[in-house]
Scaffold this motif. Structure first.
Motif, short mmCIF file in Angstrom:
data_model
loop_
_atom_site.label_atom_id
_atom_site.label_comp_id
_atom_site.label_asym_id
_atom_site.label_seq_id
_atom_site.Cartn_x
_atom_site.Cartn_y
_atom_site.Cartn_z
N GLN A 1 64.93 60.39 51.50
CA GLN A 1 65.21 60.27 52.93
C GLN A 1 66.59 59.70 53.19
O GLN A 1 67.33 60.20 54.01
CB GLN A 1 64.14 59.38 53.58
N SER A 2 66.97 58.67 52.47
CA SER A 2 68.27 58.03 52.69
C SER A 2 69.42 58.84 52.12
O SER A 2 70.56 58.58 52.41
CB SER A 2 68.27 56.63 52.08
N ARG A 3 69.12 59.84 51.29
CA ARG A 3 70.17 60.60 50.63
C ARG A 3 70.46 61.94 51.28
O ARG A 3 71.36 62.64 50.88
CB ARG A 3 69.79 60.82 49.17
N THR A 4 69.70 62.30 52.28
CA THR A 4 69.83 63.64 52.83
C THR A 4 71.13 63.85 53.59
O THR A 4 71.62 64.96 53.65
CB THR A 4 68.62 64.00 53.72
N SER A 5 71.71 62.80 54.17
CA SER A 5 72.95 62.97 54.92
C SER A 5 74.08 63.45 54.02
O SER A 5 74.79 64.40 54.36
CB SER A 5 73.36 61.66 55.60
N LEU A 6 74.27 62.79 52.90
CA LEU A 6 75.33 63.20 51.98
C LEU A 6 75.01 64.54 51.35
O LEU A 6 75.90 65.38 51.17
CB LEU A 6 75.57 62.14 50.92
N LEU A 7 73.74 64.78 51.04
CA LEU A 7 73.36 66.08 50.50
C LEU A 7 73.66 67.19 51.51
O LEU A 7 74.08 68.28 51.14
CB LEU A 7 71.89 66.12 50.13
N ALA A 8 73.44 66.89 52.79
CA ALA A 8 73.74 67.88 53.83
C ALA A 8 75.24 68.19 53.86
O ALA A 8 75.64 69.34 54.00
CB ALA A 8 73.27 67.37 55.19
N ALA A 9 76.07 67.16 53.71
CA ALA A 9 77.52 67.39 53.68
C ALA A 9 77.91 68.24 52.48
O ALA A 9 78.73 69.16 52.59
CB ALA A 9 78.25 66.05 53.66
N ILE A 10 77.33 67.95 51.35
CA ILE A 10 77.62 68.73 50.13
C ILE A 10 77.15 70.17 50.31
O ILE A 10 77.82 71.10 49.88
CB ILE A 10 76.95 68.07 48.89
N ASP A 11 76.02 70.34 50.99
CA ASP A 11 75.50 71.68 51.22
C ASP A 11 76.42 72.46 52.17
O ASP A 11 76.67 73.64 51.97
CB ASP A 11 74.09 71.60 51.81
N ARG A 12 76.93 71.78 53.20
CA ARG A 12 77.83 72.44 54.17
C ARG A 12 79.18 72.77 53.58
O ARG A 12 79.82 73.73 53.97
CB ARG A 12 78.03 71.55 55.40
N ILE A 13 79.64 71.93 52.67
CA ILE A 13 80.97 72.11 52.08
C ILE A 13 80.81 72.13 50.56
O ILE A 13 81.00 71.12 49.87
CB ILE A 13 81.92 70.96 52.50
N PRO A 14 80.44 73.29 50.00
CA PRO A 14 80.14 73.39 48.57
C PRO A 14 81.29 72.93 47.66
O PRO A 14 81.05 72.49 46.55
CB PRO A 14 79.85 74.87 48.35
N LEU A 15 82.52 73.00 48.14
CA LEU A 15 83.65 72.54 47.32
C LEU A 15 83.58 71.05 47.00
O LEU A 15 84.19 70.60 46.03
CB LEU A 15 84.98 72.86 48.02
N LEU A 16 82.81 70.31 47.80
CA LEU A 16 82.65 68.88 47.52
C LEU A 16 82.04 68.64 46.14
O LEU A 16 82.28 67.62 45.52
CB LEU A 16 81.78 68.21 48.59
N ARG A 17 81.25 69.61 45.66
CA ARG A 17 80.62 69.47 44.34
C ARG A 17 81.66 69.33 43.23
O ARG A 17 81.37 68.81 42.17
CB ARG A 17 79.73 70.68 44.05
N LEU A 18 82.87 69.83 43.49
CA LEU A 18 83.95 69.76 42.49
C LEU A 18 84.59 68.37 42.42
O LEU A 18 85.26 68.05 41.46
CB LEU A 18 85.02 70.82 42.78
N ILE A 19 84.36 67.57 43.46
CA ILE A 19 84.88 66.20 43.47
C ILE A 19 83.84 65.32 42.78
O ILE A 19 82.67 65.29 43.18
CB ILE A 19 85.11 65.72 44.93
N PRO A 20 84.23 64.63 41.72
CA PRO A 20 83.25 63.87 40.92
C PRO A 20 82.32 62.97 41.74
O PRO A 20 81.13 62.93 41.48
CB PRO A 20 84.12 63.05 39.97
#
Length: 133
Positions: free
Chosen positions: A63-82
């Motif tokens: 529950q507390s992690r969904t906000s950042l996961l949502a950002a990563i989902d919206r901007i897949p390039l974020l996955r490349l940032i460690p």
């Protein structure tokens, strides 16, 4: 088997609570009308329902992690940032750990199971397997 546990646990109320919680999180995390992948919310909801039914505990780990996961989902390039890629991996590792914990809980129930005594979903599952259903 599930019927015994579902009636005792008031499954319909549990599902309603979990769905309401997930819907609230989705509404506050994503702008109205903006597309997003609901996969992590669905996963969290199912895990919360299963954990509560199986072990009498509600899982709030994602529950507390969904906000950042949502950002990563919206901007897949974020996955490349460690920082973000590692965060996503940690969340999914947590999910794997919960799965392993569920397996351990089930194995512990196998050792303490008493025929005819159904305290939770694990007991109901064991009973059903032993009766050949």
């Amino acid at each position: 088997m599930l019927k015994k546990v579902a009636v005792r646990e008031k499954l319909h109320q549990l599902v309603a609570d979990v769905v309401d919680s997930s819907a609230h999180t989705m509404k506050t995390t994503h702008p109205l009308g903006a597309p997003f992948d609901p996969k992590c919310y669905l996963y969290h909801s199912v895990m919360a329902i299963l954990a509560s039914t199986a072990f009498g505990k509600r899982l709030e780990f994602m529950q507390s992690r969904t906000s950042l996961l949502a950002a990563i989902d919206r901007i897949p390039l974020l996955r490349l940032i460690p920082k973000y890629g590692n965060y996503e991996r940690k969340v999914f590792e947590t999910a794997r750990n919960v799965t392993n914990s569920c397996k351990q809980q089930y194995m512990a129930h196998l050792k303490t199971y008493s025929s005819g005594v159904v305290n939770d979903f694990c007991d109901a599952l064991i009973e059903s397997k032993r009766k050949g259903h």
